[in-house]
Design a protein around this motif. Sequence first.
Motif, short mmCIF file in Angstrom:
data_model
loop_
_atom_site.label_atom_id
_atom_site.label_comp_id
_atom_site.label_asym_id
_atom_site.label_seq_id
_atom_site.Cartn_x
_atom_site.Cartn_y
_atom_site.Cartn_z
N ILE A 187 -12.68 -1.59 -19.42
CA ILE A 187 -11.23 -1.54 -19.20
C ILE A 187 -10.67 -0.23 -19.75
N LYS A 231 -13.16 0.23 -4.22
CA LYS A 231 -12.06 -0.75 -4.20
C LYS A 231 -12.29 -1.90 -5.18
N PHE A 265 -10.92 -1.14 -8.58
CA PHE A 265 -9.46 -1.17 -8.58
C PHE A 265 -8.96 -2.62 -8.56
N ASP A 266 -9.63 -3.43 -7.76
CA ASP A 266 -9.26 -4.85 -7.68
C ASP A 266 -9.41 -5.54 -9.03
N TYR A 320 -9.52 -4.26 -12.00
CA TYR A 320 -8.58 -3.76 -13.00
C TYR A 320 -7.17 -4.28 -12.73
N THR A 321 -6.81 -4.29 -11.47
CA THR A 321 -5.49 -4.80 -11.09
C THR A 321 -5.36 -6.26 -11.51
N PHE A 372 -6.96 -7.74 -13.89
CA PHE A 372 -6.88 -7.77 -15.36
C PHE A 372 -5.43 -7.51 -15.82
N LEU A 373 -4.80 -6.53 -15.22
CA LEU A 373 -3.42 -6.18 -15.62
C LEU A 373 -2.43 -7.27 -15.25
N THR A 374 -2.72 -7.94 -14.14
CA THR A 374 -1.82 -9.00 -13.67
C THR A 374 -1.67 -10.10 -14.72
N LEU A 375 -2.72 -10.31 -15.50
CA LEU A 375 -2.67 -11.33 -16.56
C LEU A 375 -1.49 -11.11 -17.51
#
Lengths: 91, 91
Positions: B6, B76, B79-80, B82-83, B85-88
């Motif tokens: 991360i 991709k 990116f998916d 990581y995205t 992970f951030l959404t959490l």
Amino acid sequence: MDVKKIERIAKALGDPYRLKIIEAIKKNDGWMQCGCITDMLTIAQSTISHHLKQLVDADLLIAEKDGRNVRYIINKATFDEYTKFLTLFAN
Amino acid sequence: MDVKKIERIAKALGDPYRLKIIEAIKKNDGWMQCGCITDMLTIAQSTISHHLKQLVDADLLIAEKDGRNVRYIINKATFDEYTKFLTLFAN
DNA sequence: AAAATAAATCGAAATTATTCGATTTATCGA
DNA sequence: TCGATAAATCGAATAATTTCGATTTATTTT
């Protein structure tokens, strides 16, 4: 959302202490007292203050003064914006 | 997805040249020749190589050798991840 | 095989980030 | 008001990153 802001957010997210801070705040219902964060980590108070400043400067956290304490709150809007920005690269 | 990964991703995304590289590759249907990237930027070839290495080390780009050229492709999946992970943090 | 081209690696210099202890600022309680 | 507490700021030391030019490696072309 300009490049400078994107960069500030990405940089702020790239440090292990800052990630720990965000994760702890998230677990604590999205907000936490500054003192509680300081108790949690083993680094100097001034260092933590510096990390918190970067997170606030990136709009990832909001600082709310409460007497002589400060409450740090996760700014969902910025996480959303940044997540949306990153999603562009995977589609 | 561990903390170290991360962190590597977040750091890789926190530089303006690396962001420019990713954006250019994205616009070019998700892949681009190394030489094309070098032509696009005004910094030294060795510096660009260093930036590309960081993006590959973070799994944000995939390097594919093609003769004496190298094709860099957006990964991709990373990116998916990581995205997600951030959404959490925003929910 | 030799010259040319593309990209990576190396070592050094310059810049930027992290970290700390000490100090300052602000607010609360006695 | 005075002392105590919470957090921010300052200045300096250390560590990490960025950048470059020079060199090396790998491949292609002549």
